[in-house]
Design a protein around this motif. Structure first.
Motif, PDB file in Angstrom:
ATOM      1  N   ASN A 149      15.939  31.744  21.088  1.00 41.44           N
ATOM      2  CA  ASN A 149      14.586  32.203  21.311  1.00 41.44           C
ATOM      3  C   ASN A 149      13.400  31.901  21.800  1.00 41.44           C
ATOM      4  O   ASN A 149      12.884  31.651  22.934  1.00 41.44           O
ATOM      5  N   ILE A 150      13.679  29.877  20.331  1.00 41.37           N
ATOM      6  CA  ILE A 150      12.522  29.816  20.647  1.00 41.37           C
ATOM      7  C   ILE A 150      12.708  28.601  22.294  1.00 41.37           C
ATOM      8  O   ILE A 150      11.297  28.672  22.656  1.00 41.37           O
ATOM      9  N   LEU A 151      13.615  28.545  22.525  1.00 39.70           N
ATOM     10  CA  LEU A 151      14.032  27.595  24.081  1.00 39.70           C
ATOM     11  C   LEU A 151      13.484  28.670  25.184  1.00 39.70           C
ATOM     12  O   LEU A 151      13.263  28.315  26.075  1.00 39.70           O
ATOM     13  N   ASN A 152      14.542  29.987  24.520  1.00 42.98           N
ATOM     14  CA  ASN A 152      14.104  30.823  26.255  1.00 42.98           C
ATOM     15  C   ASN A 152      12.836  30.943  26.329  1.00 42.98           C
ATOM     16  O   ASN A 152      12.783  31.301  27.643  1.00 42.98           O
ATOM     17  N   ASN A 153      11.958  31.227  25.790  1.00 43.27           N
ATOM     18  CA  ASN A 153      10.133  30.575  26.466  1.00 43.27           C
ATOM     19  C   ASN A 153       9.543  29.835  26.522  1.00 43.27           C
ATOM     20  O   ASN A 153       8.885  29.144  27.399  1.00 43.27           O
ATOM     21  N   LEU A 154      10.460  28.124  26.809  1.00 44.15           N
ATOM     22  CA  LEU A 154       9.896  26.971  27.105  1.00 44.15           C
ATOM     23  C   LEU A 154      10.886  26.905  28.590  1.00 44.15           C
ATOM     24  O   LEU A 154      10.368  25.474  29.025  1.00 44.15           O
ATOM     25  N   PHE A 155      12.546  27.600  28.188  1.00 46.52           N
ATOM     26  CA  PHE A 155      12.637  26.410  29.413  1.00 46.52           C
ATOM     27  C   PHE A 155      13.521  27.454  30.197  1.00 46.52           C
ATOM     28  O   PHE A 155      14.132  28.445  30.169  1.00 46.52           O
ATOM     29  N   TYR A 156      13.958  27.741  31.751  1.00 47.41           N
ATOM     30  CA  TYR A 156      14.889  28.191  32.471  1.00 47.41           C
ATOM     31  C   TYR A 156      15.935  27.795  32.359  1.00 47.41           C
ATOM     32  O   TYR A 156      15.870  26.093  32.820  1.00 47.41           O
ATOM     33  N   MET A 202      33.338  31.364  14.619  1.00 50.05           N
ATOM     34  CA  MET A 202      32.335  31.472  15.435  1.00 50.05           C
ATOM     35  C   MET A 202      32.478  32.078  17.282  1.00 50.05           C
ATOM     36  O   MET A 202      33.403  32.228  17.264  1.00 50.05           O
ATOM     37  N   ARG A 203      30.946  32.405  17.560  1.00 49.16           N
ATOM     38  CA  ARG A 203      31.375  34.034  18.807  1.00 49.16           C
ATOM     39  C   ARG A 203      29.799  33.286  19.201  1.00 49.16           C
ATOM     40  O   ARG A 203      28.719  32.508  18.644  1.00 49.16           O
ATOM     41  N   ILE A 204      29.800  33.176  20.881  1.00 51.71           N
ATOM     42  CA  ILE A 204      28.578  32.973  21.723  1.00 51.71           C
ATOM     43  C   ILE A 204      27.713  33.802  21.739  1.00 51.71           C
ATOM     44  O   ILE A 204      28.056  35.167  21.861  1.00 51.71           O
ATOM     45  N   ILE A 205      26.357  34.244  21.928  1.00 50.35           N
ATOM     46  CA  ILE A 205      25.648  34.892  20.824  1.00 50.35           C
ATOM     47  C   ILE A 205      25.096  35.660  22.212  1.00 50.35           C
ATOM     48  O   ILE A 205      24.568  36.670  22.423  1.00 50.35           O
ATOM     49  N   SER A 206      24.442  35.170  23.450  1.00 53.17           N
ATOM     50  CA  SER A 206      24.343  35.488  24.653  1.00 53.17           C
ATOM     51  C   SER A 206      24.918  35.284  25.821  1.00 53.17           C
ATOM     52  O   SER A 206      25.408  33.891  26.147  1.00 53.17           O
ATOM     53  N   GLY A 207      24.321  35.693  27.146  1.00 52.99           N
ATOM     54  CA  GLY A 207      24.061  35.242  28.320  1.00 52.99           C
ATOM     55  C   GLY A 207      26.133  35.745  29.116  1.00 52.99           C
ATOM     56  O   GLY A 207      26.733  36.831  28.247  1.00 52.99           O
ATOM     57  N   GLN A 208      26.168  34.826  29.948  1.00 47.60           N
ATOM     58  CA  GLN A 208      27.774  35.440  30.798  1.00 47.60           C
ATOM     59  C   GLN A 208      28.808  35.372  29.018  1.00 47.60           C
ATOM     60  O   GLN A 208      29.758  36.387  30.041  1.00 47.60           O
ATOM     61  N   PHE A 209      29.306  34.437  28.295  1.00 45.62           N
ATOM     62  CA  PHE A 209      30.171  34.695  27.623  1.00 45.62           C
ATOM     63  C   PHE A 209      30.324  35.009  26.135  1.00 45.62           C
ATOM     64  O   PHE A 209      30.458  35.202  25.395  1.00 45.62           O
ATOM     65  N   LYS A 210      28.714  36.228  25.935  1.00 45.04           N
ATOM     66  CA  LYS A 210      28.823  36.932  25.012  1.00 45.04           C
ATOM     67  C   LYS A 210      29.381  37.675  24.383  1.00 45.04           C
ATOM     68  O   LYS A 210      29.941  38.367  25.184  1.00 45.04           O
ATOM     69  N   ALA A 238      20.570  30.829  13.242  1.00 41.49           N
ATOM     70  CA  ALA A 238      19.936  29.402  13.101  1.00 41.49           C
ATOM     71  C   ALA A 238      20.167  29.403  14.934  1.00 41.49           C
ATOM     72  O   ALA A 238      19.512  28.711  15.396  1.00 41.49           O
ATOM     73  N   LYS A 239      21.233  29.600  15.396  1.00 39.42           N
ATOM     74  CA  LYS A 239      21.415  29.571  16.866  1.00 39.42           C
ATOM     75  C   LYS A 239      20.790  30.514  17.687  1.00 39.42           C
ATOM     76  O   LYS A 239      19.969  30.296  18.762  1.00 39.42           O
ATOM     77  N   GLU A 240      20.829  32.385  16.994  1.00 39.57           N
ATOM     78  CA  GLU A 240      19.274  32.861  17.881  1.00 39.57           C
ATOM     79  C   GLU A 240      18.446  32.153  17.492  1.00 39.57           C
ATOM     80  O   GLU A 240      17.901  32.847  19.021  1.00 39.57           O
ATOM     81  N   ALA A 241      17.507  32.150  17.229  1.00 35.97           N
ATOM     82  CA  ALA A 241      16.523  31.929  16.070  1.00 35.97           C
ATOM     83  C   ALA A 241      15.883  30.429  17.852  1.00 35.97           C
ATOM     84  O   ALA A 241      15.246  30.516  18.351  1.00 35.97           O
ATOM     85  N   ILE A 242      16.832  29.409  17.103  1.00 36.28           N
ATOM     86  CA  ILE A 242      16.894  28.517  18.443  1.00 36.28           C
ATOM     87  C   ILE A 242      16.675  28.964  19.848  1.00 36.28           C
ATOM     88  O   ILE A 242      15.666  28.481  20.391  1.00 36.28           O
TER      89      ILE A 242
END
Length: 180
Positions: A34-41, A1-9, A28-32
């Motif tokens: 991507n959706i959340l990134n467009n809705l929230f800071y 398992m890996r962290i896909i984005s951000g400070q600990f990418k 699935a994490k990357e896709a979800i």
């Protein structure tokens, strides 16, 4: 398992084999997210991760700057692993060892995003209790979002507050929102 984005990418996290979990796939994490990134800071929201398992979803939020993250799982091994990983990376993750349904019935906290990854073997009745308790107890902030991961064969579209769903491989995500 890996962290896909951000400070600990790219950081790999290896949970013990004996944990009773089915981690969300990287695709699935990357896709979800991507959706959340467009809705929230991410640095402005509070997150509740239910049936947290390995904590994979919470690590993604923390890596993207979320400071208020609560994980709930009833398995002591999962809670212990999440605490150890959060300590290792100095992530702001709080854990609660509890039955998820009891937690939803008793908590007075509110969240911007509630992510739920229950066992895929749950019945429709068990799945339906989750949004019912979230909305009945007003656990979402205004413009908040409840995201429920489930097997693609499970259809949650008839449940109250259902907004839409997305499929990624054998996983589906159903989104629920308060209707003003």
């Amino acid at each position: 398992m890996r962290i896909i984005s951000g400070q600990f990418k790219g950081r790999r996290i290896t949970p013990p084999k004996k944990l009773p979990v089915r981690p969300t796939t990287d695709m699935a994490k990357e896709a979800i997210f991507n959706i959340l990134n467009n809705l929230f800071y991410f640095d402005e929201i509070s997150v509740l991760d239910l049936f947290a398992g390995t904590g994979s979803i919470s690590y993604e939020f923390a890596s993207r700057g979320t400071e208020n993250i609560t994980c709930v799982d009833e398995d002591f091994g999962c809670i212990k692993f999440i605490n150890a990983t959060a300590d290792q990376f100095k992530m702001p993750i709080k854990t609660v060892k509890s039955d998820v349904f009891k937690f939803l019935e008793t908590t007075k906290l509110k969240f911007d995003v509630i992510f739920v990854d229950p066992p895929y073997a749950f019945s429709l009745d068990e799945f339906s209790k989750i949004p019912e308790l979230v909305f009945q107890n007003e656990l979402l902030e205004n413009d908040g979002l409840l995201v429920v991961e489930h097997a693609e064969q499970m259809d949650l579209s008839q449940l109250p507050h259902f907004s839409y769903s997305k499929n990624y491989g054998s996983s589906s995500f159903s989104f629920f929102e308060k209707v003003e």
